[in-house]
Design an enzyme around this catalytic site. Structure first.
Site, PDB file in Angstrom:
ATOM      1  CG  HIS A 110     -38.504  33.393   0.670  1.00 56.48           C
ATOM      2  ND1 HIS A 110     -38.938  32.116   0.936  1.00 56.48           N
ATOM      3  CD2 HIS A 110     -38.670  33.587  -0.665  1.00 56.48           C
ATOM      4  CE1 HIS A 110     -39.349  31.541  -0.189  1.00 56.48           C
ATOM      5  NE2 HIS A 110     -39.205  32.416  -1.175  1.00 56.48           N
ATOM      6  CG  HIS A 120     -48.082  31.505  -2.533  1.00 56.26           C
ATOM      7  ND1 HIS A 120     -49.256  30.780  -2.609  1.00 56.26           N
ATOM      8  CD2 HIS A 120     -47.880  32.041  -3.761  1.00 56.26           C
ATOM      9  CE1 HIS A 120     -49.734  30.865  -3.844  1.00 56.26           C
ATOM     10  NE2 HIS A 120     -48.922  31.621  -4.560  1.00 56.26           N
ATOM     11  CB  THR A 123     -56.382  37.095  -6.009  1.00 60.01           C
ATOM     12  OG1 THR A 123     -55.827  38.419  -6.000  1.00 60.01           O
ATOM     13  CG2 THR A 123     -56.566  36.625  -4.583  1.00 60.01           C
ATOM     14  CG  HIS A 184     -40.005  15.168  -5.400  1.00 60.68           C
ATOM     15  ND1 HIS A 184     -40.679  16.239  -5.942  1.00 60.68           N
ATOM     16  CD2 HIS A 184     -38.957  15.691  -4.719  1.00 60.68           C
ATOM     17  CE1 HIS A 184     -40.066  17.369  -5.615  1.00 60.68           C
ATOM     18  NE2 HIS A 184     -39.020  17.064  -4.866  1.00 60.68           N
ATOM     19  N   GLY A 267     -44.665  33.454 -22.086  1.00 63.53           N
ATOM     20  CA  GLY A 267     -43.684  34.455 -22.454  1.00 63.53           C
ATOM     21  C   GLY A 267     -43.607  35.660 -21.543  1.00 63.53           C
TER      22      GLY A 267
END
Length: 284
Positions: A110, A120, A123, A184, A267
């Protein structure tokens, strides 16, 4: 397969090192008198014996407002929810053996200047006792789009794909257009790039070579754009547009992104998984 996994993990780590060096070199040439940004590197761990990685984050630089370049190599047993998701995707043997190994590099940048595009890239290689595959891609996320920047980014990715199959760029561009769409909102989060997953042609070396080509294309695709835009004049309206666009990025990554879901469900370090979120965003 042990040797192949080692090759992949080592290459992802080496690519991470080169990108970190290139980004810090760009920071050295950045505009203004603020302190030059540097990456803070934090080891991460998945449980007590599930592997880990490196979380590398730079905040508040002259060029980068926040950028993360993470590398990981993890292993263990998939949680039931993740195991079910893999089985639903048709991964062989998931109903019998939930062990896994995964390694990859994940990057999100950013930028300070609203004219410089966010970006972004990732791989990765994934292995289970029944299968292995590669995935990844790269996509550009400008809040203020310049058609010439979009063209350069896509042309560089097209050239990287071409030696591996004339149809790959078109196929994986279409996949990125679909994958990085925000239902959305009824719009894409950026101007696209390429995306692929579950790549297993039966030829491990060919698939690894293609994945390396995607990773190698990132710096030539993105660095010229960041360097050209980092000193461009901007005003508060430009910054406001950037913050609103970052809201789209945050919504996508928290609601839809497959990598975010997998990282949290298996996790891995939550801070490393969520490093893709922008430092500041705005909703209207």
């Amino acid at each position: 397969m042990d040797d192949q996994r080692r090759q992949a993990a080592d290459w992802f780590r080496e690519l991470r090192d080169r990108i970190v060096m290139a980004f810090e070199a760009l920071e050295d040439r950045g505009p203004g008198e603020a302190p030059v940004g540097r990456f803070v590197v934090t080891p991460t761990q998945r449980g007590e014996d599930g592997g880990g990685g490196l979380m590398s984050v730079m905040r508040g630089g002259r060029v980068f407002e926040k950028v993360g370049v993470n590398w990981s190599e993890v292993h263990g047993t998939l949680a039931p929810r993740a195991q079910a998701a893999m089985a639903a995707r048709g991964v062989p043997g998931m109903d019998k053996d939930p062990r896994f190994w995964a390694s990859g590099i994940s990057l999100v940048a950013h930028m300070q200047n609203p004219h410089a595009p966010a970006v972004h890239m990732n791989t990765r290689m994934f292995w289970t006792p029944g299968a292995w595959w590669f995935g990844g891609g790269s996509d550009l996320n400008p809040c203020l789009e310049y058609p010439e920047d979009t063209a350069h980014f896509h042309d560089t990715l097209r050239a990287a794909c071409a030696p591996h199959g004339n149809e790959l760029y078109d196929r994986y561009k279409a996949w990125a257009d679909e994958y990085f769409f925000i239902p959305h909102r009824g719009r894409a989060r950026g101007v696209g790039g390429i995306f692929y997953d579950d790549l297993n042609s039966g030829d491990w070396q060919a698939d690894f070579d293609f994945t390396k080509a995607v990773g190698e294309a990132f710096l030539p695709a993105f660095l010229p754009l960041a360097e050209a835009r980092m000193s461009q004049t901007w005003d508060e309206a430009d910054k406001d547009a950037q913050l609103v666009h970052r809201g789209l990025y945050a919504e996508y990554n928290l609601v839809y992104d497959r990598g975010t879901k997998f990282g949290l469900e298996t996790g891995h370090n939550a801070d490393a998984v969520l490093m893709s979120l922008p430092p500041v965003a705005k909703w209207i």
